[in-house]
Design an enzyme around this catalytic site. Structure first.
Site, PDB file in Angstrom:
ATOM      1  N   ILE A  12      37.410  25.280  56.299  1.00  0.00           N
ATOM      2  CA  ILE A  12      37.576  26.240  57.400  1.00  0.00           C
ATOM      3  C   ILE A  12      36.823  25.773  58.647  1.00  0.00           C
ATOM      4  O   ILE A  12      37.306  25.883  59.777  1.00  0.00           O
ATOM      5  CB  ILE A  12      37.134  27.657  56.944  1.00  0.00           C
ATOM      6  CG1 ILE A  12      38.058  28.093  55.816  1.00  0.00           C
ATOM      7  CG2 ILE A  12      37.193  28.649  58.102  1.00  0.00           C
ATOM      8  CD1 ILE A  12      37.578  29.200  54.970  1.00  0.00           C
ATOM      9  N   ASP A  58      20.837  18.940  55.574  1.00  0.00           N
ATOM     10  CA  ASP A  58      20.868  20.177  54.800  1.00  0.00           C
ATOM     11  C   ASP A  58      20.314  21.271  55.723  1.00  0.00           C
ATOM     12  O   ASP A  58      19.200  21.163  56.224  1.00  0.00           O
ATOM     13  CB  ASP A  58      19.965  20.006  53.560  1.00  0.00           C
ATOM     14  CG  ASP A  58      19.858  21.287  52.753  1.00  0.00           C
ATOM     15  OD1 ASP A  58      19.318  21.236  51.630  1.00  0.00           O
ATOM     16  OD2 ASP A  58      20.316  22.345  53.234  1.00  0.00           O
ATOM     17  N   SER A 125      33.259  37.207  53.527  1.00  0.00           N
ATOM     18  CA  SER A 125      34.414  37.128  52.615  1.00  0.00           C
ATOM     19  C   SER A 125      34.815  38.517  52.149  1.00  0.00           C
ATOM     20  O   SER A 125      33.971  39.404  52.041  1.00  0.00           O
ATOM     21  CB  SER A 125      34.014  36.279  51.395  1.00  0.00           C
ATOM     22  OG  SER A 125      34.930  36.459  50.346  1.00  0.00           O
ATOM     23  N   TYR A 149      28.176  34.549  43.870  1.00  0.00           N
ATOM     24  CA  TYR A 149      28.673  34.014  45.152  1.00  0.00           C
ATOM     25  C   TYR A 149      28.916  35.169  46.127  1.00  0.00           C
ATOM     26  O   TYR A 149      28.424  35.156  47.248  1.00  0.00           O
ATOM     27  CB  TYR A 149      29.966  33.221  44.946  1.00  0.00           C
ATOM     28  CG  TYR A 149      30.751  33.097  46.223  1.00  0.00           C
ATOM     29  CD1 TYR A 149      31.853  33.916  46.461  1.00  0.00           C
ATOM     30  CD2 TYR A 149      30.346  32.222  47.216  1.00  0.00           C
ATOM     31  CE1 TYR A 149      32.539  33.851  47.660  1.00  0.00           C
ATOM     32  CE2 TYR A 149      31.033  32.146  48.416  1.00  0.00           C
ATOM     33  CZ  TYR A 149      32.126  32.974  48.624  1.00  0.00           C
ATOM     34  OH  TYR A 149      32.796  32.919  49.823  1.00  0.00           O
ATOM     35  N   LYS A 153      27.104  36.495  49.889  1.00  0.00           N
ATOM     36  CA  LYS A 153      27.781  36.869  51.137  1.00  0.00           C
ATOM     37  C   LYS A 153      27.322  38.262  51.575  1.00  0.00           C
ATOM     38  O   LYS A 153      26.988  38.495  52.746  1.00  0.00           O
ATOM     39  CB  LYS A 153      29.306  36.865  50.953  1.00  0.00           C
ATOM     40  CG  LYS A 153      29.911  35.474  50.793  1.00  0.00           C
ATOM     41  CD  LYS A 153      29.679  34.615  52.031  1.00  0.00           C
ATOM     42  CE  LYS A 153      30.342  33.260  51.925  1.00  0.00           C
ATOM     43  NZ  LYS A 153      30.038  32.383  53.066  1.00  0.00           N
ATOM     44  N   ASN A 179      42.329  35.535  51.941  1.00  0.00           N
ATOM     45  CA  ASN A 179      42.560  34.278  51.205  1.00  0.00           C
ATOM     46  C   ASN A 179      43.107  33.174  52.118  1.00  0.00           C
ATOM     47  O   ASN A 179      44.316  33.127  52.337  1.00  0.00           O
ATOM     48  CB  ASN A 179      43.506  34.536  50.032  1.00  0.00           C
ATOM     49  CG  ASN A 179      42.822  35.309  48.929  1.00  0.00           C
ATOM     50  OD1 ASN A 179      42.278  36.398  49.175  1.00  0.00           O
ATOM     51  ND2 ASN A 179      42.803  34.759  47.722  1.00  0.00           N
ATOM     52  N   ASN A 199      41.067  27.694  43.068  1.00  0.00           N
ATOM     53  CA  ASN A 199      41.930  28.589  43.835  1.00  0.00           C
ATOM     54  C   ASN A 199      43.409  28.207  43.687  1.00  0.00           C
ATOM     55  O   ASN A 199      43.753  27.063  43.412  1.00  0.00           O
ATOM     56  CB  ASN A 199      41.527  28.581  45.311  1.00  0.00           C
ATOM     57  CG  ASN A 199      40.137  29.183  45.527  1.00  0.00           C
ATOM     58  OD1 ASN A 199      39.346  28.684  46.294  1.00  0.00           O
ATOM     59  ND2 ASN A 199      39.830  30.265  44.832  1.00  0.00           N
ATOM     60  N   LEU A 200      44.251  29.182  43.929  1.00  0.00           N
ATOM     61  CA  LEU A 200      45.685  29.058  43.650  1.00  0.00           C
ATOM     62  C   LEU A 200      46.374  27.936  44.409  1.00  0.00           C
ATOM     63  O   LEU A 200      46.989  27.047  43.786  1.00  0.00           O
ATOM     64  CB  LEU A 200      46.383  30.392  43.962  1.00  0.00           C
ATOM     65  CG  LEU A 200      47.911  30.402  43.732  1.00  0.00           C
ATOM     66  CD1 LEU A 200      48.240  30.207  42.258  1.00  0.00           C
ATOM     67  CD2 LEU A 200      48.520  31.708  44.247  1.00  0.00           C
ATOM     68  N   ARG A 294      42.406  36.049  34.274  1.00  0.00           N
ATOM     69  CA  ARG A 294      41.105  35.403  34.529  1.00  0.00           C
ATOM     70  C   ARG A 294      40.069  36.510  34.673  1.00  0.00           C
ATOM     71  O   ARG A 294      40.274  37.457  35.452  1.00  0.00           O
ATOM     72  CB  ARG A 294      41.188  34.574  35.817  1.00  0.00           C
ATOM     73  CG  ARG A 294      39.941  33.858  36.225  1.00  0.00           C
ATOM     74  CD  ARG A 294      40.191  32.909  37.388  1.00  0.00           C
ATOM     75  NE  ARG A 294      40.569  33.648  38.608  1.00  0.00           N
ATOM     76  CZ  ARG A 294      40.798  33.047  39.770  1.00  0.00           C
ATOM     77  NH1 ARG A 294      40.723  31.728  39.890  1.00  0.00           N
ATOM     78  NH2 ARG A 294      41.129  33.766  40.835  1.00  0.00           N
ATOM     79  N   GLY A 296      37.446  39.009  35.830  1.00  0.00           N
ATOM     80  CA  GLY A 296      36.972  39.342  37.188  1.00  0.00           C
ATOM     81  C   GLY A 296      38.090  39.513  38.188  1.00  0.00           C
ATOM     82  O   GLY A 296      37.891  40.072  39.265  1.00  0.00           O
TER      83      GLY A 296
HETATM   84  C1  WQD Z   1      44.464  34.085  43.893  1.00  0.00           C
HETATM   85  C2  WQD Z   1      45.430  34.609  42.854  1.00  0.00           C
HETATM   86  C3  WQD Z   1      44.581  34.564  40.607  1.00  0.00           C
HETATM   87  C4  WQD Z   1      44.464  30.169  40.300  1.00  0.00           C
HETATM   88  C5  WQD Z   1      38.803  33.655  45.712  1.00  0.00           C
HETATM   89  C6  WQD Z   1      37.370  34.052  45.838  1.00  0.00           C
HETATM   90  C7  WQD Z   1      37.125  34.681  47.171  1.00  0.00           C
HETATM   91  C8  WQD Z   1      37.635  33.793  48.276  1.00  0.00           C
HETATM   92  C9  WQD Z   1      39.090  33.395  48.069  1.00  0.00           C
HETATM   93  C10 WQD Z   1      35.758  32.616  49.210  1.00  0.00           C
HETATM   94  C11 WQD Z   1      44.761  35.493  41.801  1.00  0.00           C
HETATM   95  C12 WQD Z   1      45.777  33.631  40.756  1.00  0.00           C
HETATM   96  C13 WQD Z   1      44.621  31.455  40.780  1.00  0.00           C
HETATM   97  C14 WQD Z   1      45.285  29.706  39.228  1.00  0.00           C
HETATM   98  C15 WQD Z   1      46.388  31.833  39.175  1.00  0.00           C
HETATM   99  N1  WQD Z   1      36.844  32.637  48.405  1.00  0.00           N
HETATM  100  N2  WQD Z   1      45.582  32.267  40.223  1.00  0.00           N
HETATM  101  N3  WQD Z   1      46.221  30.564  38.707  1.00  0.00           N
HETATM  102  O1  WQD Z   1      40.385  34.912  43.337  1.00  0.00           O
HETATM  103  O2  WQD Z   1      41.716  36.022  45.219  1.00  0.00           O
HETATM  104  O3  WQD Z   1      39.624  34.785  45.770  1.00  0.00           O
HETATM  105  O4  WQD Z   1      39.155  32.786  46.772  1.00  0.00           O
HETATM  106  O5  WQD Z   1      35.340  33.501  49.892  1.00  0.00           O
HETATM  107  O6  WQD Z   1      35.745  34.862  47.302  1.00  0.00           O
HETATM  108  O7  WQD Z   1      37.118  35.026  44.845  1.00  0.00           O
HETATM  109  O8  WQD Z   1      41.646  33.521  45.064  1.00  0.00           O
HETATM  110  O9  WQD Z   1      43.120  31.558  44.855  1.00  0.00           O
HETATM  111  O10 WQD Z   1      41.377  31.972  43.046  1.00  0.00           O
HETATM  112  O11 WQD Z   1      43.373  33.485  43.190  1.00  0.00           O
HETATM  113  O12 WQD Z   1      47.233  32.584  38.677  1.00  0.00           O
HETATM  114  O13 WQD Z   1      45.181  28.533  38.748  1.00  0.00           O
HETATM  115  O14 WQD Z   1      45.996  33.517  42.150  1.00  0.00           O
HETATM  116  O15 WQD Z   1      44.623  35.263  39.376  1.00  0.00           O
HETATM  117  O16 WQD Z   1      45.666  36.538  41.463  1.00  0.00           O
HETATM  118  P1  WQD Z   1      40.873  34.899  44.750  1.00  0.00           P
HETATM  119  P2  WQD Z   1      42.352  32.539  44.014  1.00  0.00           P
END
Ligand code: WQD
Length: 338
Positions: A12, A58, A125, A149, A153, A179, A199-200, A294, A296
């Site tokens: 970012i 750092d 966040s 984490y 924040k 996101n 992340n996705l 997953r 949480g």
């Molecule tokens: C998105 C969706 C997963 C991976 C996180 C952090 C948050 C912020 C953004 C920093 C969810 C699904 C994911 C995979 C999947 N980061 N998924 N298979 O969890 O919304 O937020 O990133 O600030 O703090 O918590 O993002 O991209 O991990 O997940 O199905 O291999 O994709 O279940 O529904 P998230 P994500």
């Protein structure tokens, strides 16, 4: 006008550096390269024609940070991106996260005070929000992070709010990202996490370029239209523009005080929306299987973007197809470079 970006070679931070330079700001970057690469500096130069001054330090190292402020007089504002950000890792190593993500802010505030720098924009966040059934989420919603984490924040937000209250000449804007996904249109900047992505979108991109076999969709029994998780995905370039708007606000309002804003689109997309759109615009590359939820994860989360629109004049404009196309372009380009 000089702006110091901590973590400015990160995903970012680097996109924000480009938008700041394109808006006429003079950018100085500090980054410890723990989760970024020095080649990003050349990418910023290639895109903008400007190679920002860079210090590999750092931010927690006060002596080194003082040197940066001594060598760069008249810094108008600091945008603080630097921080560890892997939710899973933060659960396993909370002290590493509290030490780094809190100490960096404490050190910055002390050095800024010494050099009379009074404007601070913080990379916060949506993870600071407590779980809510009610959507969309606006800035007045209850707070309550569910992992170390997210708590760093939230705690940083409180430190900055308290500091600003005690120092009325000090201005703070907290930007709560939903996101961020996507990449710069040049294909030169993008998300490049170390190791297997959590992340996705980065995971999908690695499947698309053949580095990973298939996507595991974590749960298809959520209370959403298709059972998969819904999130508010915002193009990283839109997010970067949101930072420029926040900075402009501080430039144009001398005793601004404190502002807290969501940076999102207000649109919730499911995991299947993302996969299907990605396959539509990038010729069907991503196979997937449904897997266990997953721990949480929540059903859905998307922003009310109204406050940033009304007070900052910020509105995301890039659509999901562009987010998917640009993510893949970067991954393809980046993979070919290996
Ligand atoms: C998105 C969706 C997963 C991976 C996180 C952090 C948050 C912020 C953004 C920093 C969810 C699904 C994911 C995979 C999947 N980061 N998924 N298979 O969890 O919304 O937020 O990133 O600030 O703090 O918590 O993002 O991209 O991990 O997940 O199905 O291999 O994709 O279940 O529904 P998230 P994500």
């Amino acid at each position: 006008m000089k702006i110091l970006l901590t973590g400015g070679l990160g995903y970012i931070g680097s996109h924000t550096a480009v938008e700041l330079i394109n808006s006429g700001y003079d950018v100085v970057i500090v980054d410890d390269l723990s989760n970024s690469k020095i080649e990003v500096l050349d990418a910023i130069n290639e895109i903008t024609g400007v190679k920002p001054k860079f210090y590999q330090i750092d931010v927690c190292d006060k002596q080194e940070l003082v040197k940066v402020f001594e060598e760069n007089s008249n810094i108008f504002a600091v945008i603080h991106f630097a921080g560890f950000k892997a939710v899973g890792e933060s659960v396993k190593q909370p002290l590493k996260y509290y030490r780094n993500n809190m100490d960096s802010t404490f050190t910055l505030l002390e050095v800024m005070e010494k050099f009379n720098v009074n404007n601070f924009i913080f990379s916060s966040s949506a993870t600071v929000y407590a779980v809510s059934e009610v959507m969309p989420i606006d800035e007045s919603f209850p707070l309550g992070a569910s992992n170390p984490y997210g708590r760093t924040k939230l705690f940083n937000e409180n430190v900055l709010i308290d500091y600003q209250k005690a120092n009325p000449d000090f201005n703070v804007i907290l930007l709560r990202y939903f996101n961020p996904i996507g990449a710069h249109e040049s294909g030169l900047l993008g998300e490049d996490p170390n190791g297997i992505p959590n992340n996705l979108m980065p995971y999908i991109c690695k499947v698309a370029v053949g580095e990973l076999d298939h996507l595991n969709i974590f749960g298809n029994d959520y209370k959403t239209k298709d059972g998969t998780g819904v999130r508010d995905y915002i193009h990283v370039v839109d997010l970067a523009v949101g930072h420029v708007k926040a900075l402009d606000k501080l430039v144009n309002n001398k005793n601004y005080g404190l502002g807290i804003f969501n940076l999102g689109t207000g649109i919730g997309y499911s995991v299947l929306d993302i996969v299907n759109t990605f396959n539509k615009v990038n010729s069907n590359l991503v196979k997937y299987e449904f897997a266990e939820r997953r721990p949480g994860d929540i059903d859905k989360m998307y922003a009310s973007p109204k406050k940033a629109e009304e007070e900052l004049g910020f509105k995301a404009t890039r659509n999901l197809e562009d987010m998917c196309k640009s993510s893949y372009e970067y991954q393809k380009n980046h993979k070919e470079k290996k």
